[in-house]
Write a protein that holds these residues in place. Structure first.
Motif, PDB file in Angstrom:
ATOM      1  N   PRO A 294     -74.602  46.179 -15.880  1.00  0.00           N
ATOM      2  CA  PRO A 294     -73.257  46.521 -16.389  1.00  0.00           C
ATOM      3  C   PRO A 294     -72.058  46.172 -15.444  1.00  0.00           C
ATOM      4  CG  PRO A 294     -74.647  48.459 -15.412  1.00  0.00           C
ATOM      5  CD  PRO A 294     -75.574  47.132 -15.390  1.00  0.00           C
ATOM      6  N   SER A 295     -70.977  45.830 -16.144  1.00  0.00           N
ATOM      7  CA  SER A 295     -69.909  45.453 -15.457  1.00  0.00           C
ATOM      8  C   SER A 295     -69.301  46.801 -14.701  1.00  0.00           C
ATOM      9  CB  SER A 295     -68.909  44.799 -16.381  1.00  0.00           C
ATOM     10  OG  SER A 295     -68.988  43.723 -17.156  1.00  0.00           O
TER      11      SER A 295
ATOM     12  N   ALA B 194     -61.503  34.156 -21.888  1.00  0.00           N
ATOM     13  CA  ALA B 194     -60.111  33.932 -22.316  1.00  0.00           C
ATOM     14  C   ALA B 194     -59.406  32.928 -21.575  1.00  0.00           C
ATOM     15  CB  ALA B 194     -59.779  35.673 -22.068  1.00  0.00           C
ATOM     16  N   LEU B 195     -59.921  32.604 -20.454  1.00  0.00           N
ATOM     17  CA  LEU B 195     -59.170  31.596 -19.446  1.00  0.00           C
ATOM     18  C   LEU B 195     -59.494  30.066 -19.823  1.00  0.00           C
ATOM     19  CD1 LEU B 195     -59.363  33.551 -16.081  1.00  0.00           C
ATOM     20  CD2 LEU B 195     -57.172  33.000 -17.664  1.00  0.00           C
ATOM     21  N   LEU B 196     -60.667  30.054 -20.626  1.00  0.00           N
ATOM     22  CA  LEU B 196     -61.323  28.885 -21.008  1.00  0.00           C
ATOM     23  C   LEU B 196     -60.752  27.984 -22.076  1.00  0.00           C
ATOM     24  CD1 LEU B 196     -65.084  29.554 -20.700  1.00  0.00           C
ATOM     25  CD2 LEU B 196     -63.509  28.666 -18.729  1.00  0.00           C
TER      26      LEU B 196
ATOM     27  N   PRO C  77     -67.117  39.516 -18.545  1.00  0.00           N
ATOM     28  CA  PRO C  77     -67.364  38.109 -19.061  1.00  0.00           C
ATOM     29  C   PRO C  77     -66.190  37.561 -19.879  1.00  0.00           C
ATOM     30  CG  PRO C  77     -69.536  39.061 -19.163  1.00  0.00           C
ATOM     31  CD  PRO C  77     -68.378  40.162 -18.713  1.00  0.00           C
ATOM     32  N   ALA C  78     -65.640  38.562 -20.693  1.00  0.00           N
ATOM     33  CA  ALA C  78     -64.321  38.332 -21.785  1.00  0.00           C
ATOM     34  C   ALA C  78     -63.318  37.816 -20.896  1.00  0.00           C
ATOM     35  CB  ALA C  78     -64.159  39.366 -22.469  1.00  0.00           C
TER      36      ALA C  78
ATOM     37  N   ALA D 298     -60.116  32.660  -9.497  1.00  0.00           N
ATOM     38  CA  ALA D 298     -59.845  33.944  -9.027  1.00  0.00           C
ATOM     39  C   ALA D 298     -60.938  34.886  -9.403  1.00  0.00           C
ATOM     40  CB  ALA D 298     -58.464  34.425  -8.971  1.00  0.00           C
ATOM     41  N   VAL D 299     -60.939  34.897 -10.781  1.00  0.00           N
ATOM     42  CA  VAL D 299     -61.746  35.922 -11.527  1.00  0.00           C
ATOM     43  C   VAL D 299     -63.334  35.402 -11.377  1.00  0.00           C
ATOM     44  CG1 VAL D 299     -62.735  36.477 -13.734  1.00  0.00           C
ATOM     45  CG2 VAL D 299     -60.360  36.287 -13.433  1.00  0.00           C
ATOM     46  N   LEU D 300     -63.684  34.259 -11.105  1.00  0.00           N
ATOM     47  CA  LEU D 300     -65.062  33.837 -10.796  1.00  0.00           C
ATOM     48  C   LEU D 300     -65.498  34.292  -9.460  1.00  0.00           C
ATOM     49  CD1 LEU D 300     -65.295  30.418 -12.644  1.00  0.00           C
ATOM     50  CD2 LEU D 300     -66.480  32.745 -13.313  1.00  0.00           C
TER      51      LEU D 300
END
Length: 101
Positions: free
Chosen positions: A62-63, A75-77, A70-71, A13-15
């Motif tokens: 920029p995000s 954090a999910l890995l 990216p954090a 979902a994040v990706l």
């Protein structure tokens, strides 16, 4: 990428949110998110860029306040992501290798 146990859906979902940000990004030809059917905690990102400079520009952009950072992915890995660099020769969904349409 391998997510912590049970977090593959969240990672995907994040990706997918990252992918939304790349629609229309200069040089991004393909940014595909896939989940392993047999192991949903394994998520693949397939990227095709016009050139390395375009890929680096996307990483340096920029995000957005409403987008993932990216954090959030890291954090999910459960382990560092594995990266394989390839030279695209052609195929369906990619421009011809010789640049001729």
């Amino acid at each position: 990428m391998t997510a912590h146990p049970g977090k593959g859906g969240e990672l995907a979902a994040v990706l997918l949110r990252v992918a939304e940000r790349l629609y229309g990004f200069p040089g991004c030809e393909i940014y595909l998110i896939s989940q392993d059917a047999g192991n949903p905690d394994t998520v693949y990102v397939t990227e095709v860029w016009q050139d390395e400079a375009s890929a680096q520009a996307a990483l340096a952009a920029p995000s957005r306040a409403d987008g993932p950072d990216p954090a959030d992915v890291l954090a999910l890995l459960s382990s560092p992501p594995h990266r394989t660099d390839l030279t695209v020769l052609g195929g369906v969904g990619t421009p011809p290798a010789d640049g001729k349409a």
